[in-house]
Enzyme design. Structure first.
Site, PDB file in Angstrom:
ATOM      1  CG  ASN A   9     -99.081  13.348 113.108  1.00 59.34           C
ATOM      2  OD1 ASN A   9     -99.910  13.976 113.766  1.00 59.34           O
ATOM      3  ND2 ASN A   9     -99.187  12.045 112.862  1.00 59.34           N
ATOM      4  CE  LYS A  11     -97.382  10.297 115.558  1.00 61.24           C
ATOM      5  NZ  LYS A  11     -96.688   9.011 115.700  1.00 61.24           N
ATOM      6  CG  HIS A  96    -100.864   8.261 111.542  1.00 63.26           C
ATOM      7  ND1 HIS A  96    -100.588   7.337 112.533  1.00 63.26           N
ATOM      8  CD2 HIS A  96     -99.725   8.974 111.363  1.00 63.26           C
ATOM      9  CE1 HIS A  96     -99.346   7.509 112.937  1.00 63.26           C
ATOM     10  NE2 HIS A  96     -98.794   8.496 112.236  1.00 63.26           N
ATOM     11  CD  GLU A  98     -99.709   7.041 116.032  1.00 60.30           C
ATOM     12  OE1 GLU A  98    -100.232   8.165 116.106  1.00 60.30           O
ATOM     13  OE2 GLU A  98     -98.466   6.872 116.061  1.00 60.30           O
ATOM     14  CD  GLU A 168     -96.086   8.268 109.150  1.00 60.69           C
ATOM     15  OE1 GLU A 168     -95.344   9.190 109.515  1.00 60.69           O
ATOM     16  OE2 GLU A 168     -97.131   7.983 109.745  1.00 60.69           O
ATOM     17  N   GLY A 174     -92.255   5.991 116.300  1.00 62.08           N
ATOM     18  CA  GLY A 174     -92.102   6.172 117.743  1.00 62.08           C
ATOM     19  C   GLY A 174     -91.199   5.147 118.405  1.00 62.08           C
ATOM     20  CB  SER A 214     -87.710   6.776 114.399  1.00 60.55           C
ATOM     21  OG  SER A 214     -88.581   6.106 115.300  1.00 60.55           O
TER      22      SER A 214
HETATM   23  P1  13P Z   1     -92.301   9.500 115.004  1.00 63.17           P
HETATM   24  O1  13P Z   1     -91.543  10.512 114.189  1.00 63.17           O
HETATM   25  O2  13P Z   1     -92.552   9.949 116.415  1.00 63.17           O
HETATM   26  O3  13P Z   1     -91.738   8.136 114.876  1.00 63.17           O
HETATM   27  O4  13P Z   1     -93.781   9.431 114.357  1.00 63.17           O
HETATM   28  C1  13P Z   1     -93.893   9.305 112.985  1.00 63.17           C
HETATM   29  C2  13P Z   1     -95.318   9.494 112.639  1.00 63.17           C
HETATM   30  O5  13P Z   1     -96.157   8.673 112.959  1.00 63.17           O
HETATM   31  C3  13P Z   1     -95.693  10.705 111.914  1.00 63.17           C
HETATM   32  O6  13P Z   1     -96.987  10.632 111.444  1.00 63.17           O
END
Ligand code: 13P
Length: 251
Positions: A9, A11, A96, A98, A168, A174, A214
């Site tokens: 992803n 982002k 997601h 976010e 997640e 992150g 992560s």
């Molecule tokens: P990270 O791997 O950067 O923690 O992000 C995970 C994520 O949100 C994937 O959709």
């Protein structure tokens, strides 16, 4: 038998040229390798068509990171599931954390998005997961169960067969603070039980459940070795081929 999947992803990262270059580089790096998982890259909308035409999408699936909750019409700035499908993308990441946290996405809008994605032949990678406060108060199972129930339990078993889930935990995204393999396994097993109670054991056993938060080359092997962890949804570590490749090869 369910499939293992390693999905990136991106982002809101990479311009168009960087995105296309990454896709070609990844395709080259995977050429001639026998993989034990499917590989997907989740790009910004504007990259989808160019990335999908630059690579063989039967080898590397292309995914959007969102789609609209409406079919078409006067929704300025939105991108429909039909538009996503017309680019050659085969997947769409939905729900997601976010999007839920920063763009106000609710279970109700996600339910519409899932239906539209399925109607247009896209496989949703549907994200679920609790925030830190919910984990600390022992509410993680309840939260995840209600996210699944509210957005997916209206589906028929036939529709549900096209859903990929991604657990997640928000506190792991992150932050460099990965869920332990035991925490991931415990939640994935709970998710599978929840699915079995609604759609039956066979459907639950056939559902791919990814872990995200992560995940990287150093922890992927241990996370993926759990019986109910069928791969990963990778953020930061999916942005460079040299970091993403060892995660794919962790299977
Ligand atoms: P990270 O791997 O950067 O923690 O992000 C995970 C994520 O949100 C994937 O959709």
């Amino acid at each position: 038998m369910r499939k293992n999947i390693v999905a990136g992803n991106w982002k809101m990262n990479k311009n168009l040229q960087e995105g296309v270059a990454f896709a070609k580089e990844l395709e080259k790096a995977l050429a001639g390798k026998t993989l034990k998982c499917d590989v997907v890259i989740g790009t910004p909308f504007i990259h989808l068509a160019s990335v999908a035409s630059a690579i063989d999408t039967n080898k590397i699936g292309v995914s959007a990171q969102n789609c609209a909750d409406k079919v078409s019409g006067a929704y300025t700035g939105e991108v429909s599931a039909a538009m996503v499908a017309s680019t050659g993308a085969k997947y769409v990441i939905l729900g997601h954390s976010e999007r839920r946290a920063y763009y106000g996405e609710t279970d109700a809008t996600l339910k519409e998005k899932v239906l539209l994605a399925l109607e247009n032949g896209l496989k949703p990678i549907f994200c679920i997961g609790e925030v830190l406060e919910e984990r600390e108060s022992g509410k993680q199972n309840e939260v995840v169960k209600s996210q699944i129930e509210n957005a997916l339990f209206n589906l028929s078993a036939e529709q549900f067969a096209n859903i990929v889930l991604a657990y997640e935990p928000v506190w792991a995204i992150g932050t460099g603070k990965t869920a332990t393999p035991a925490q991931a396994q415990e939640m994935h097993a709970f998710i599978r039980e929840t699915l079995a109670a609604k759609f039956g054991k066979e459907a639950a056993d056939n559902t791919t459940i990814l872990y995200g938060g992560s995940a990287n080359a150093s922890n992927a092997k241990e996370l993926f070795s759990n019986p109910d962890v069928d791969g990963g949804l990778i953020g930061g570590a999916s942005l460079d081929v040299e970091k993403f490749l060892p995660i794919i090869e962790a299977f």
